[in-house]
Design a protein around this motif. Structure first.
Motif, PDB file in Angstrom:
ATOM      1  N   LEU A 128      -3.241  -6.321  -5.764  1.00 26.37           N
ATOM      2  CA  LEU A 128      -1.884  -5.949  -5.945  1.00 26.37           C
ATOM      3  C   LEU A 128      -1.146  -6.189  -4.711  1.00 26.37           C
ATOM      4  CD1 LEU A 128      -2.617  -2.768  -8.154  1.00 26.37           C
ATOM      5  CD2 LEU A 128      -2.230  -5.048  -8.886  1.00 26.37           C
ATOM      6  N   VAL A 129      -1.647  -5.967  -3.556  1.00 28.98           N
ATOM      7  CA  VAL A 129      -0.773  -6.141  -2.195  1.00 28.98           C
ATOM      8  C   VAL A 129      -1.094  -7.143  -1.329  1.00 28.98           C
ATOM      9  CG1 VAL A 129      -0.720  -3.610  -2.464  1.00 28.98           C
ATOM     10  CG2 VAL A 129      -2.553  -4.928  -1.282  1.00 28.98           C
ATOM     11  N   PRO A 130      -0.400  -7.504  -0.270  1.00 26.91           N
ATOM     12  CA  PRO A 130      -0.430  -8.698   0.695  1.00 26.91           C
ATOM     13  C   PRO A 130      -2.036  -8.439   1.406  1.00 26.91           C
ATOM     14  CG  PRO A 130       1.742  -8.047   0.798  1.00 26.91           C
ATOM     15  CD  PRO A 130       1.107  -6.889  -0.036  1.00 26.91           C
ATOM     16  N   ALA A 131      -2.492  -9.614   1.824  1.00 26.62           N
ATOM     17  CA  ALA A 131      -3.827  -9.458   2.589  1.00 26.62           C
ATOM     18  C   ALA A 131      -3.707  -8.302   3.768  1.00 26.62           C
ATOM     19  CB  ALA A 131      -3.964 -10.805   3.149  1.00 26.62           C
ATOM     20  N   THR A 132      -2.537  -8.231   4.263  1.00 25.38           N
ATOM     21  CA  THR A 132      -2.554  -7.219   5.544  1.00 25.38           C
ATOM     22  C   THR A 132      -2.448  -5.836   5.108  1.00 25.38           C
ATOM     23  OG1 THR A 132       0.045  -7.207   5.227  1.00 25.38           O
ATOM     24  CG2 THR A 132      -1.146  -9.042   6.980  1.00 25.38           C
ATOM     25  N   ILE A 138      -7.787  -0.812  -0.759  1.00 27.98           N
ATOM     26  CA  ILE A 138      -9.215  -0.366  -1.313  1.00 27.98           C
ATOM     27  C   ILE A 138      -9.659   1.103  -0.759  1.00 27.98           C
ATOM     28  CG2 ILE A 138     -11.572  -0.980  -0.821  1.00 27.98           C
ATOM     29  CD1 ILE A 138     -10.663  -3.911  -0.553  1.00 27.98           C
ATOM     30  N   ALA A 139      -9.161   1.341   0.397  1.00 36.27           N
ATOM     31  CA  ALA A 139      -9.333   2.950   0.881  1.00 36.27           C
ATOM     32  C   ALA A 139      -8.856   3.728   0.052  1.00 36.27           C
ATOM     33  CB  ALA A 139      -8.899   2.889   2.227  1.00 36.27           C
ATOM     34  N   TRP A 140      -7.587   3.421  -0.455  1.00 36.50           N
ATOM     35  CA  TRP A 140      -6.672   4.544  -1.308  1.00 36.50           C
ATOM     36  C   TRP A 140      -7.389   4.499  -2.650  1.00 36.50           C
ATOM     37  CZ3 TRP A 140      -1.716   1.366  -0.304  1.00 36.50           C
ATOM     38  CH2 TRP A 140      -1.086   1.764   1.027  1.00 36.50           C
ATOM     39  N   ALA A 263      -8.565   7.127   7.673  1.00 35.58           N
ATOM     40  CA  ALA A 263      -8.330   6.309   9.014  1.00 35.58           C
ATOM     41  C   ALA A 263      -9.208   5.191   8.980  1.00 35.58           C
ATOM     42  CB  ALA A 263      -9.279   7.263  10.115  1.00 35.58           C
ATOM     43  N   GLY A 264     -10.365   4.990   7.911  1.00 33.27           N
ATOM     44  CA  GLY A 264     -10.913   3.812   7.758  1.00 33.27           C
ATOM     45  C   GLY A 264     -10.370   2.647   7.051  1.00 33.27           C
ATOM     46  N   GLY A 265      -9.553   2.987   6.080  1.00 36.08           N
ATOM     47  CA  GLY A 265      -8.782   2.030   5.677  1.00 36.08           C
ATOM     48  C   GLY A 265      -7.759   1.272   6.599  1.00 36.08           C
ATOM     49  N   ARG A 266      -6.856   2.210   7.353  1.00 31.81           N
ATOM     50  CA  ARG A 266      -6.138   1.508   8.357  1.00 31.81           C
ATOM     51  C   ARG A 266      -6.883   0.703   9.543  1.00 31.81           C
ATOM     52  NH1 ARG A 266      -0.929   1.536   9.524  1.00 31.81           N
ATOM     53  NH2 ARG A 266      -0.446   3.252   7.768  1.00 31.81           N
ATOM     54  N   LEU A 267      -8.124   1.377   9.909  1.00 36.35           N
ATOM     55  CA  LEU A 267      -9.055   0.598  10.838  1.00 36.35           C
ATOM     56  C   LEU A 267      -9.343  -0.722  10.393  1.00 36.35           C
ATOM     57  CD1 LEU A 267     -10.931   3.512  12.501  1.00 36.35           C
ATOM     58  CD2 LEU A 267      -9.175   2.043  13.594  1.00 36.35           C
ATOM     59  N   ALA A 268      -9.850  -0.949   9.053  1.00 39.53           N
ATOM     60  CA  ALA A 268     -10.124  -2.089   8.369  1.00 39.53           C
ATOM     61  C   ALA A 268      -9.257  -3.120   8.338  1.00 39.53           C
ATOM     62  CB  ALA A 268     -10.568  -1.769   6.782  1.00 39.53           C
ATOM     63  N   ASP A 269      -8.044  -2.722   8.144  1.00 39.08           N
ATOM     64  CA  ASP A 269      -6.673  -3.824   8.153  1.00 39.08           C
ATOM     65  C   ASP A 269      -6.598  -4.238   9.473  1.00 39.08           C
ATOM     66  OD1 ASP A 269      -5.830  -3.772   5.698  1.00 39.08           O
ATOM     67  OD2 ASP A 269      -4.847  -2.108   5.806  1.00 39.08           O
ATOM     68  N   TRP A 270      -7.089  -3.482  10.762  1.00 41.17           N
ATOM     69  CA  TRP A 270      -7.012  -3.936  11.932  1.00 41.17           C
ATOM     70  C   TRP A 270      -8.283  -4.641  12.405  1.00 41.17           C
ATOM     71  CZ3 TRP A 270     -10.523  -1.574  15.366  1.00 41.17           C
ATOM     72  CH2 TRP A 270     -10.704  -2.105  16.866  1.00 41.17           C
ATOM     73  N   SER A 271      -9.285  -4.382  11.951  1.00 39.91           N
ATOM     74  CA  SER A 271     -10.471  -5.244  12.359  1.00 39.91           C
ATOM     75  C   SER A 271     -11.634  -4.509  11.442  1.00 39.91           C
ATOM     76  CB  SER A 271     -10.857  -5.244  13.683  1.00 39.91           C
ATOM     77  OG  SER A 271     -12.154  -5.620  13.952  1.00 39.91           O
ATOM     78  N   ILE A 272     -12.151  -5.233  10.371  1.00 44.99           N
ATOM     79  CA  ILE A 272     -13.435  -4.797   9.718  1.00 44.99           C
ATOM     80  C   ILE A 272     -14.746  -4.462  10.550  1.00 44.99           C
ATOM     81  CG2 ILE A 272     -14.826  -5.487   7.849  1.00 44.99           C
ATOM     82  CD1 ILE A 272     -12.544  -7.099   6.490  1.00 44.99           C
ATOM     83  N   PHE A 273     -14.875  -5.447  11.550  1.00 40.93           N
ATOM     84  CA  PHE A 273     -16.106  -5.335  12.067  1.00 40.93           C
ATOM     85  C   PHE A 273     -15.953  -4.080  13.144  1.00 40.93           C
ATOM     86  CE2 PHE A 273     -17.091  -9.811  10.498  1.00 40.93           C
ATOM     87  CZ  PHE A 273     -18.165  -9.196   9.760  1.00 40.93           C
ATOM     88  N   ALA A 275     -13.830  -1.476  12.865  1.00 37.34           N
ATOM     89  CA  ALA A 275     -14.082  -0.188  12.047  1.00 37.34           C
ATOM     90  C   ALA A 275     -15.318   0.171  11.668  1.00 37.34           C
ATOM     91  CB  ALA A 275     -13.099  -0.468  10.809  1.00 37.34           C
ATOM     92  N   ILE A 276     -16.412  -0.792  11.491  1.00 32.92           N
ATOM     93  CA  ILE A 276     -17.608  -0.517  11.024  1.00 32.92           C
ATOM     94  C   ILE A 276     -18.281  -0.006  12.431  1.00 32.92           C
ATOM     95  CG2 ILE A 276     -19.694  -1.694  10.683  1.00 32.92           C
ATOM     96  CD1 ILE A 276     -18.432  -3.459   8.654  1.00 32.92           C
ATOM     97  N   LYS A 277     -17.937  -0.583  13.716  1.00 34.65           N
ATOM     98  CA  LYS A 277     -18.640  -0.166  14.924  1.00 34.65           C
ATOM     99  C   LYS A 277     -18.160   1.325  15.197  1.00 34.65           C
ATOM    100  CE  LYS A 277     -19.215  -4.912  16.655  1.00 34.65           C
ATOM    101  NZ  LYS A 277     -18.655  -5.966  17.588  1.00 34.65           N
ATOM    102  N   LEU A 278     -16.985   1.547  15.124  1.00 34.66           N
ATOM    103  CA  LEU A 278     -16.596   2.869  15.366  1.00 34.66           C
ATOM    104  C   LEU A 278     -17.090   3.840  14.362  1.00 34.66           C
ATOM    105  CD1 LEU A 278     -12.562   2.073  16.058  1.00 34.66           C
ATOM    106  CD2 LEU A 278     -14.263   2.752  17.427  1.00 34.66           C
TER     107      LEU A 278
END
Length: 278
Positions: A128-132, A138-140, A263-273, A275-278
């Motif tokens: 429903l939303v742009p890739a960014t 998904i987090a919502w 926090a996880g949703g915003r971090l995933a848009d920044w960098s998925i991997f 975010a996982i490491k954090l």
């Protein structure tokens, strides 16, 4: 070209999909807060009552890949509608289960649509939303699970303590019906992927990365549930807290999940991997 959704329409669509997460969260986690009451009602020990949680979890494990694959050619909106209705009927059957063994079966059935619902609802929200913004969308949707732990689980736990632990299944049934109505009204249709098929879905299991990702989830969630499953007797019998404070402890657990989801949703848009490491 896919038409994205924004503003109030996006909010309503996300709330509709997240509401299913609320129902799933309540039936999954309130069972743990009401473990003592359930054991007394069914005249079984804590270990046997813990198998109720295991039965639901086995349903999740079985249902997630199977139902997701079977839904490959079904429009995602229709798929999530069918999944939440199945979930609703399974929980209603738990309310009427006459004995322990029947309850085990109904808990297994209730767990079947859990993983598939979150997977398909998340993908639908992302479309429903742009890739960014997909990580946040998904987090919502997953936030529904966290909100359930902040408000739904403590309230239903208290309700179960006062009016019988089976009352939780009626609450979940009502949430499921509400979710189905909201999805019908506010979630837009998306075309099914032309190349989608059960075979293509299953080919993902050939990837070592997929198996490693699943193993990471198994270890992480396994540790979480090992503690959470017996949180009620742990707090009351080991920590010495009065049983009236169990809902408050569950709410605090939920607050942490809400913060983590946002926090996880915003971090995933920044960098998925990253975010996982954090």
């Amino acid at each position: 070209m896919t038409a994205y959704v924004s503003g109030g329409k996006l909010l309503l669509a996300i709330v509709a999909l997240a509401m299913g997460g609320v129902g799933i969260g309540v039936t999954e986690f309130a069972m743990m807060g009401l473990l003592q009451e359930g054991a007394a009602d069914l005249e079984v020990g804590y270990a046997q009552m813990g198998l109720m949680i295991s039965a639901y979890a086995i349903g999740v494990v079985v249902g997630a890949p199977v139902l997701t694959a079977l839904a490959a050619k079904i429009p995602r909106k229709r798929a999530v509608q069918l999944l939440i209705l199945f979930f609703t009927l399974a929980n209603l059957s738990s309310f009427f289960a006459p004995d322990y063994n029947t309850m085990l079966v109904t808990r297994f059935l209730a767990g079947l649509p859990h993983g598939a619902y979150f997977g398909l609802a998340g993908v639908l929200a992302g479309s429903l939303v742009p890739a960014t913004m997909r990580g946040r969308a998904i987090a919502w949707v997953m936030l529904g699970l966290s909100v359930a732990n902040v408000a739904g689980v403590p309230l239903v736990t208290r309700l179960g303590q006062e009016y019988g632990w089976r009352s939780m299944f009626l609450v979940v049934t009502a949430i499921g019906v509400l979710t189905a109505v909201l999805i019908s009204l506010f979630v837009p249709w998306r075309k099914t992927d032309a190349g989608a098929s059960i075979r293509r879905e299953l080919t993902a299991l050939k990837s070592a990365q997929v198996w490693l990702a699943m193993l990471t989830g198994i270890v992480g969630f396994g540790g979480f549930f090992a503690v959470y499953s017996y949180i009620s007797p742990t707090l009351t019998e080991e920590a010495g807290l009065p049983i009236e404070l169990v809902p408050l402890a569950l709410a605090l657990y939920g607050v942490g999940m809400v913060v983590g989801s946002l926090a996880g949703g915003r971090l995933a848009d920044w960098s998925i991997f990253g975010a996982i490491k954090l």
